[in-house]
Scaffold this motif. Sequence first.
Motif, short mmCIF file in Angstrom:
data_model
loop_
_atom_site.label_atom_id
_atom_site.label_comp_id
_atom_site.label_asym_id
_atom_site.label_seq_id
_atom_site.Cartn_x
_atom_site.Cartn_y
_atom_site.Cartn_z
N SER A 1 0.77 -1.60 0.35
CA SER A 1 -0.15 0.06 -0.09
C SER A 1 0.98 1.67 -0.04
N GLY A 2 2.12 1.45 0.41
CA GLY A 2 3.10 2.22 -0.23
C GLY A 2 4.28 2.01 -0.91
N GLN B 1 0.71 -1.16 7.85
CA GLN B 1 0.36 -0.06 8.31
C GLN B 1 -0.62 -0.34 9.22
N GLY B 2 -1.18 -1.42 10.27
CA GLY B 2 -1.47 -1.89 11.18
C GLY B 2 -0.83 -1.72 12.36
N SER B 3 0.67 -1.67 12.44
CA SER B 3 1.45 -1.17 13.19
C SER B 3 1.16 0.09 13.60
N PRO C 1 9.63 4.12 6.19
CA PRO C 1 9.85 3.08 5.09
C PRO C 1 9.66 2.53 3.23
N ASN C 2 10.72 1.78 2.79
CA ASN C 2 10.69 1.57 1.72
C ASN C 2 8.96 1.41 1.07
N LEU C 3 9.58 -0.20 2.35
CA LEU C 3 7.19 -0.76 1.64
C LEU C 3 6.57 -0.03 2.78
N VAL C 4 5.28 -0.37 2.44
CA VAL C 4 4.50 -0.48 3.58
C VAL C 4 2.80 -1.67 3.23
N VAL C 5 2.85 -2.59 3.69
CA VAL C 5 2.10 -3.38 3.40
C VAL C 5 0.75 -3.28 5.04
N MET D 1 0.15 -4.61 -5.43
CA MET D 1 0.38 -5.95 -5.30
C MET D 1 0.34 -6.58 -4.34
N PRO D 2 -0.29 -8.13 -4.67
CA PRO D 2 -0.56 -8.95 -2.71
C PRO D 2 1.42 -9.03 -2.43
N VAL D 3 0.88 -9.07 -1.07
CA VAL D 3 2.12 -9.83 -0.63
C VAL D 3 1.75 -11.33 -0.20
N GLU D 4 2.64 -12.20 -0.07
CA GLU D 4 1.94 -13.25 0.51
C GLU D 4 3.41 -13.94 1.79
N VAL D 5 3.07 -14.09 2.37
CA VAL D 5 3.77 -14.58 3.60
C VAL D 5 3.64 -15.82 3.25
#
Length: 268
Positions: free
Chosen positions: A5-6, A157-159, A178-182, A262-266
């Motif tokens: 998301s970021g 983002q939840g954090s 950050p570089n990446l926000v999920v 993009m989707p993020v997969e753990v």
Amino acid sequence: MLRLSGLYRYPLKSAIAEPLAHAQLDALGLSGDRRWMVVDAASGRFLTQRLLPQMTQLTARWQGDEQLLLGAPGMSDLKVALPGVQAELRGVTIWRDSLQVPDAGDEAARWLSQFLGRPCRLVQVPEARARQVDTAYAEVGDKVAFADGYPLLLIGQGSLDDLSARVGRPLEMLRFRPNLVVEGAEPYAEDSWKRIRIGDLEFCLVKGCSRCIMTTLDPHSGERNADREPLATLQGYRQREGEVYFGQNLIAGGAGELLLGMPVEVIE
């Protein structure tokens, strides 16, 4: 579902963030991220918002791949060419690392010295002169440009939402650079992730990110919060072994492209 998301890069270390809709990844992280740095003219020691809060007002944007455009309140914009192979090398220090990197010239040095109110120089790091990432957390050959220690930083983002609730007011994500926000994960879920996939790219989450006084600076005005927030709140529940942690440092498994949404997969 988790999604990206970021997406942010910082062409000049400690200057204003550049939000992106898409980005390329290369051997040093996001292409063009923290490839330039301001250093003390005499010592070569790196300079950041920790010492100079006015750097929150400093803009640096790539103009193609060969020029940087500098901007700041009260200053005329300045285009700075990427140093060539014949550029003077300057010895610089960033934390415990010392290296020789190309100097960007006297005009850029005068411009920055005038705005920041102290003698300084602008330097740039080509890939061949990048630093080795701490081998306690990375492989030999993993490199980083002028970021503090790792090529990429991810925050959920939840954090941030949880921290904002604890502090009692909305906090800007860019306080944490950050570089990446999920988004879509529970608060601090990223602490337990070891490997993730975004698009076709895999990333290893190698170490929590320790935080400093920079988080108390308003990223827009450069003013320091008198209540030392959000660092004061973080110290109450995110501190271990004398350090305060928020976000996760990453190393990418290869080059490629990232797109917002993009989707993020753990994976692990």
